[in-house]
Write a protein that holds these residues in place. Sequence first.
Motif, short mmCIF file in Angstrom:
data_model
loop_
_atom_site.label_atom_id
_atom_site.label_comp_id
_atom_site.label_asym_id
_atom_site.label_seq_id
_atom_site.Cartn_x
_atom_site.Cartn_y
_atom_site.Cartn_z
N ALA A 116 12.92 -3.44 -26.09
CA ALA A 116 14.09 -3.95 -26.81
C ALA A 116 14.92 -4.88 -25.93
CB ALA A 116 14.94 -2.77 -27.29
N HIS A 117 15.06 -4.54 -24.67
CA HIS A 117 15.79 -5.37 -23.71
C HIS A 117 15.13 -6.75 -23.58
CE1 HIS A 117 18.06 -6.27 -19.99
NE2 HIS A 117 16.91 -6.70 -19.51
N VAL A 118 13.83 -6.77 -23.44
CA VAL A 118 13.09 -8.02 -23.30
C VAL A 118 13.15 -8.83 -24.60
CG1 VAL A 118 10.75 -8.95 -23.08
CG2 VAL A 118 11.61 -7.31 -21.39
N ASP A 119 13.02 -8.17 -25.74
CA ASP A 119 13.09 -8.89 -27.01
C ASP A 119 14.44 -9.58 -27.19
OD1 ASP A 119 10.52 -8.16 -27.68
OD2 ASP A 119 11.13 -6.46 -28.94
N GLU A 120 15.50 -8.90 -26.78
CA GLU A 120 16.82 -9.51 -26.88
C GLU A 120 16.93 -10.74 -26.00
OE1 GLU A 120 21.56 -8.28 -26.31
OE2 GLU A 120 19.97 -6.84 -25.84
N ALA A 121 16.39 -10.66 -24.79
CA ALA A 121 16.43 -11.80 -23.89
C ALA A 121 15.53 -12.93 -24.35
CB ALA A 121 16.04 -11.35 -22.48
N MET A 122 14.37 -12.58 -24.92
CA MET A 122 13.43 -13.60 -25.39
C MET A 122 13.97 -14.39 -26.58
SD MET A 122 10.56 -14.14 -23.80
CE MET A 122 9.76 -14.99 -25.17
N ALA A 123 14.90 -13.81 -27.32
CA ALA A 123 15.43 -14.49 -28.51
C ALA A 123 16.00 -15.85 -28.16
CB ALA A 123 16.49 -13.62 -29.18
N ARG A 124 16.49 -16.02 -26.95
CA ARG A 124 17.08 -17.29 -26.53
C ARG A 124 16.02 -18.35 -26.21
NH1 ARG A 124 20.28 -13.37 -23.92
NH2 ARG A 124 19.22 -13.66 -21.91
N LEU A 125 14.78 -17.93 -26.03
CA LEU A 125 13.72 -18.88 -25.67
C LEU A 125 12.79 -19.23 -26.83
CD1 LEU A 125 12.55 -17.38 -22.22
CD2 LEU A 125 14.29 -19.14 -22.64
N LEU A 126 12.81 -18.43 -27.88
CA LEU A 126 11.79 -18.55 -28.92
C LEU A 126 11.81 -19.89 -29.64
CD1 LEU A 126 11.88 -14.96 -30.47
CD2 LEU A 126 10.18 -15.91 -28.90
N ASP A 127 12.97 -20.49 -29.80
CA ASP A 127 13.05 -21.73 -30.56
C ASP A 127 13.05 -22.97 -29.68
OD1 ASP A 127 13.16 -20.43 -33.07
OD2 ASP A 127 15.29 -19.99 -32.76
N ASP A 128 12.78 -22.80 -28.39
CA ASP A 128 12.75 -23.93 -27.47
C ASP A 128 11.33 -24.47 -27.39
OD1 ASP A 128 12.82 -25.73 -25.38
OD2 ASP A 128 14.06 -24.47 -24.07
N PRO A 129 11.06 -25.67 -27.90
CA PRO A 129 9.70 -26.22 -27.90
C PRO A 129 9.09 -26.32 -26.51
CG PRO A 129 11.17 -27.55 -29.26
CD PRO A 129 12.03 -26.59 -28.52
N ALA A 130 9.92 -26.38 -25.47
CA ALA A 130 9.39 -26.49 -24.12
C ALA A 130 8.57 -25.27 -23.72
CB ALA A 130 10.53 -26.69 -23.12
N HIS A 131 8.83 -24.14 -24.36
CA HIS A 131 8.12 -22.91 -24.03
C HIS A 131 7.07 -22.54 -25.07
CE1 HIS A 131 11.26 -22.70 -21.13
NE2 HIS A 131 12.20 -22.35 -21.99
N GLY A 132 6.82 -23.42 -26.03
CA GLY A 132 5.96 -23.08 -27.17
C GLY A 132 4.55 -22.65 -26.77
N ASP A 133 3.92 -23.38 -25.86
CA ASP A 133 2.54 -23.05 -25.48
C ASP A 133 2.45 -21.70 -24.79
OD1 ASP A 133 1.70 -25.44 -26.55
OD2 ASP A 133 1.48 -26.46 -24.61
#
Length: 419
Positions: A116-133
């Motif tokens: 849950a801690h990681v999912d909360e932190a990942m939410a800030r990266l999910l919509d950034d195309p730079a991290h898509g791959d």
Amino acid sequence: MPHAHPRPVSQETGSIADRYRATRALTAALIEPLSEADATIQSMEDASPAKWHAAHTTWFWETFLLRDHAPDYALFDEQFPFLFNSYYEAEGDRILRGRRGLITRPTMAEVMDWRAHVDEAMARLLDDPAHGDLIALGIAHEQQHIELLLTDIKHAFSKNPIGPAMWQDAQRASSGQQRGWIDHPGGIARVGQQSVGFAFDNEGPAHRVLLEPFALSRRLVTNGEWGEFIADGGYSDHRLWLSDAWAWLSRCNISRPLYWREEEHFTHTGWRERDADAPVSHISYYEADAFATWAGHRLPTEFEWEAIARGQDAPEESPRFDANAGNQLDEAAPPAPTGTGELFGDVWQFTRSAYLPYPRFAPAPGAVGEYNGKFMAGQWVLKGASCATVRGHSRASYRNFFYPQQRWQFTGLRLAKDN
């Protein structure tokens, strides 16, 4: 994390954030029926505890996304990188694979708090195309571990004398398979990943191969047919077996597929009567090759299988199979091969192709380059996905791989012949 029972989002549809959340929720839903002891047990070195799968997939996000791309992120627990690294030499020390079942702490609840801690932190990266791959790779990685979680806990439960069930649902009946062969005229075929969608590095580069005329069976070999093989002395006729395979039979006292006893087999719903019309599963490459010899045919090459799946250079009546069709994992429910008539799903299908790099293959730089390339020795390619593969995870170019004696996965076979 709430224990939802989601229908996973296809690899080809939905936003990357939707696919991330659906995949993470499916892992949690599969763990829900397990006790603390269930989730901790490790029944053999090839398998890992369910808790370890839940933790390792979280380690992946923390190590390869959050640590490097979220400057304000702090490790949830500084001991976890050691406990839950798998085989990444570049990431330092790790616990030996065969000792993962000794990780009684952290508890499952603590692992779920970490998720849950990681999912909360990942939410800030999910919509950034730079991290898509990299996020797409992480989703595919967790989907692979979902399948491993299911097959590993099945093996562990099968070792319990009372044969416990993970679910109480009734076993699904076989759906019947169409007989006959799919003919291919041969020629030059283009194989490997050819689309702009996600693929593992071992699926490329795309290249050309020369195929001789052949045919691929429309149906998977069934439990009933395997019973005929056994009744005809298939496991005692040395003429059918490769030399290494014959030594393996004798050394391990193998006389039937894994999880078979009398007229029953072990499933995620406990011991059940075996369906003669369902595809045979939990066999090794050695057994698949011996059966093909007994049947007077052979295993296909990975390139033959892929050419049929693509409908490539084949007659008009040859189908182009849908990678999203077939019997694959839709939700947290017991997987079982039923025989759906699709190339994809039911069981991973052995090919006669060694797992080797394609021409011009080069692993990715950094630790993620260890994902596939360093395992390209002594293993065999399987195609097609299984009933425990998350729907949308499969495609024609996908290359699964296992050692020839391994059979705790949902592995089976589809015959081929020369024309």
